[in-house]
Design a protein around this motif. Structure first.
Motif, PDB file in Angstrom:
ATOM      1  N   ASP A  44      -8.550 -12.831   6.902  1.00  0.00           N
ATOM      2  CA  ASP A  44      -8.891 -12.967   8.313  1.00  0.00           C
ATOM      3  C   ASP A  44     -10.373 -12.610   8.413  1.00  0.00           C
ATOM      4  N   THR A  45     -11.200 -13.616   8.467  1.00  0.00           N
ATOM      5  CA  THR A  45     -12.635 -13.372   8.440  1.00  0.00           C
ATOM      6  C   THR A  45     -13.045 -12.398   9.526  1.00  0.00           C
ATOM      7  N   ASN A  46     -14.016 -11.597   9.199  1.00  0.00           N
ATOM      8  CA  ASN A  46     -14.594 -10.567  10.052  1.00  0.00           C
ATOM      9  C   ASN A  46     -13.711  -9.336  10.243  1.00  0.00           C
ATOM     10  N   LYS A  47     -12.585  -9.260   9.586  1.00  0.00           N
ATOM     11  CA  LYS A  47     -11.781  -8.041   9.657  1.00  0.00           C
ATOM     12  C   LYS A  47     -11.919  -7.210   8.387  1.00  0.00           C
ATOM     13  N   GLY A  48     -12.371  -7.812   7.312  1.00  0.00           N
ATOM     14  CA  GLY A  48     -12.554  -7.066   6.079  1.00  0.00           C
ATOM     15  C   GLY A  48     -11.283  -6.418   5.592  1.00  0.00           C
ATOM     16  N   ILE A  49     -11.377  -5.138   5.282  1.00  0.00           N
ATOM     17  CA  ILE A  49     -10.224  -4.430   4.728  1.00  0.00           C
ATOM     18  C   ILE A  49      -9.090  -4.317   5.743  1.00  0.00           C
ATOM     19  N   LYS A  50      -9.411  -4.420   7.030  1.00  0.00           N
ATOM     20  CA  LYS A  50      -8.359  -4.373   8.050  1.00  0.00           C
ATOM     21  C   LYS A  50      -7.451  -5.604   7.977  1.00  0.00           C
ATOM     22  N   SER A  51      -7.884  -6.627   7.246  1.00  0.00           N
ATOM     23  CA  SER A  51      -7.036  -7.801   7.029  1.00  0.00           C
ATOM     24  C   SER A  51      -5.791  -7.451   6.226  1.00  0.00           C
ATOM     25  N   LEU A  52      -5.827  -6.327   5.516  1.00  0.00           N
ATOM     26  CA  LEU A  52      -4.679  -5.923   4.701  1.00  0.00           C
ATOM     27  C   LEU A  52      -3.571  -5.287   5.531  1.00  0.00           C
ATOM     28  N   ASN A  53      -3.878  -4.971   6.771  1.00  0.00           N
ATOM     29  CA  ASN A  53      -2.898  -4.338   7.653  1.00  0.00           C
ATOM     30  C   ASN A  53      -1.643  -5.205   7.784  1.00  0.00           C
ATOM     31  N   GLY A  54      -0.499  -4.602   7.522  1.00  0.00           N
ATOM     32  CA  GLY A  54       0.777  -5.298   7.677  1.00  0.00           C
ATOM     33  C   GLY A  54       1.259  -6.020   6.438  1.00  0.00           C
ATOM     34  N   LEU A  55       0.453  -6.065   5.383  1.00  0.00           N
ATOM     35  CA  LEU A  55       0.871  -6.748   4.159  1.00  0.00           C
ATOM     36  C   LEU A  55       1.753  -5.853   3.293  1.00  0.00           C
ATOM     37  N   SER A  56       2.656  -6.481   2.571  1.00  0.00           N
ATOM     38  CA  SER A  56       3.478  -5.751   1.611  1.00  0.00           C
ATOM     39  C   SER A  56       2.672  -5.481   0.347  1.00  0.00           C
ATOM     40  N   GLY A  57       3.146  -4.555  -0.443  1.00  0.00           N
ATOM     41  CA  GLY A  57       2.493  -4.278  -1.715  1.00  0.00           C
ATOM     42  C   GLY A  57       2.359  -5.521  -2.568  1.00  0.00           C
ATOM     43  N   LYS A  58       3.401  -6.320  -2.587  1.00  0.00           N
ATOM     44  CA  LYS A  58       3.378  -7.557  -3.377  1.00  0.00           C
ATOM     45  C   LYS A  58       2.234  -8.470  -2.942  1.00  0.00           C
ATOM     46  N   ASP A  59       2.052  -8.622  -1.642  1.00  0.00           N
ATOM     47  CA  ASP A  59       0.979  -9.477  -1.122  1.00  0.00           C
ATOM     48  C   ASP A  59      -0.401  -8.854  -1.330  1.00  0.00           C
ATOM     49  N   ILE A 111      -5.483   1.136  -4.189  1.00  0.00           N
ATOM     50  CA  ILE A 111      -4.551   0.378  -3.353  1.00  0.00           C
ATOM     51  C   ILE A 111      -3.628  -0.462  -4.231  1.00  0.00           C
ATOM     52  N   LYS A 112      -4.214  -1.115  -5.217  1.00  0.00           N
ATOM     53  CA  LYS A 112      -3.419  -1.976  -6.101  1.00  0.00           C
ATOM     54  C   LYS A 112      -2.396  -1.163  -6.897  1.00  0.00           C
ATOM     55  N   GLU A 113      -2.785   0.026  -7.346  1.00  0.00           N
ATOM     56  CA  GLU A 113      -1.833   0.878  -8.072  1.00  0.00           C
ATOM     57  C   GLU A 113      -0.634   1.243  -7.208  1.00  0.00           C
ATOM     58  N   ILE A 114      -0.888   1.591  -5.950  1.00  0.00           N
ATOM     59  CA  ILE A 114       0.218   1.903  -5.034  1.00  0.00           C
ATOM     60  C   ILE A 114       1.068   0.652  -4.806  1.00  0.00           C
ATOM     61  N   ALA A 115       0.412  -0.497  -4.643  1.00  0.00           N
ATOM     62  CA  ALA A 115       1.129  -1.756  -4.402  1.00  0.00           C
ATOM     63  C   ALA A 115       2.024  -2.133  -5.578  1.00  0.00           C
ATOM     64  N   VAL A 116       1.546  -1.909  -6.786  1.00  0.00           N
ATOM     65  CA  VAL A 116       2.351  -2.216  -7.981  1.00  0.00           C
ATOM     66  C   VAL A 116       3.561  -1.291  -8.046  1.00  0.00           C
ATOM     67  N   LYS A 117       3.340  -0.027  -7.742  1.00  0.00           N
ATOM     68  CA  LYS A 117       4.426   0.958  -7.797  1.00  0.00           C
ATOM     69  C   LYS A 117       5.448   0.764  -6.677  1.00  0.00           C
ATOM     70  N   PHE A 118       4.960   0.306  -5.506  1.00  0.00           N
ATOM     71  CA  PHE A 118       5.827   0.140  -4.332  1.00  0.00           C
ATOM     72  C   PHE A 118       5.614  -1.246  -3.721  1.00  0.00           C
ATOM     73  N   PRO A 119       6.094  -2.315  -4.364  1.00  0.00           N
ATOM     74  CA  PRO A 119       5.831  -3.675  -3.885  1.00  0.00           C
ATOM     75  C   PRO A 119       6.406  -3.988  -2.505  1.00  0.00           C
ATOM     76  N   SER A 120       7.415  -3.236  -2.070  1.00  0.00           N
ATOM     77  CA  SER A 120       7.974  -3.507  -0.747  1.00  0.00           C
ATOM     78  C   SER A 120       7.340  -2.633   0.342  1.00  0.00           C
ATOM     79  N   ALA A 121       6.493  -1.708  -0.034  1.00  0.00           N
ATOM     80  CA  ALA A 121       5.823  -0.850   0.953  1.00  0.00           C
ATOM     81  C   ALA A 121       4.878  -1.706   1.795  1.00  0.00           C
TER      82      ALA A 121
END
Length: 127
Positions: A44-59, A111-121
């Motif tokens: 989502d252009t212009n949101k930067g890291i806030k674009s990650l809001n709401g994504l699962s670990g897998k995504d 962030i990626k380490e947490i996502a790998v460990k908890f893909p549904s988070a």
């Protein structure tokens, strides 16, 4: 100002049979690096890291891999990793010293380490 990045997952309380949310990770990083995140996160252009809001670990894993690929395509061009970091730091490190490209990349690795460990988070990003 900074970003608070939290990860939670749904858990079933077997005693009450109710769904609860468990925090499985929390991170914080300066918003001084927002321009860096905006330029390489394309969700989502212009949101930067806030674009990650709401994504699962897998995504998140895919988005961080894409972020790194965009850096590689724009800056690497046969350069070593260290040379690439120097170029990025010259362009994005804030003059006030709060934050750095290396710190931002380390954050993404965390962030990626947490996502790998908890893909549904699910990731929550606020500032």
């Amino acid at each position: 100002m900074s970003y608070d990045i939290n990860f939670s997952r749904e858990m079933l309380d077997v005693k009450t049979n109710e769904t609860e949310f468990q925090t499985v990770g929390s991170l914080n990083y300066t918003s001084n690096m927002s321009r860096f995140f905006i330029n390489f996160f394309k969700l989502d252009t212009n949101k930067g890291i806030k674009s990650l809001n709401g994504l699962s670990g897998k995504d998140l894993i895919n988005e961080i891999d894409d972020f790194n690929l965009r850096i590689e395509l724009k800056y690497a061009n046969g350069r070593t990793y260290k040379e690439t970091l120097v170029l990025l730091a010259q362009e994005y490190d804030p003059e006030n010293g709060w934050g750095s490209v290396l710190g931002a990349l380390n954050l993404l690795n965390d962030i990626k380490e947490i996502a790998v460990k908890f893909p549904s988070a699910v990731c929550s990003v606020t500032n």
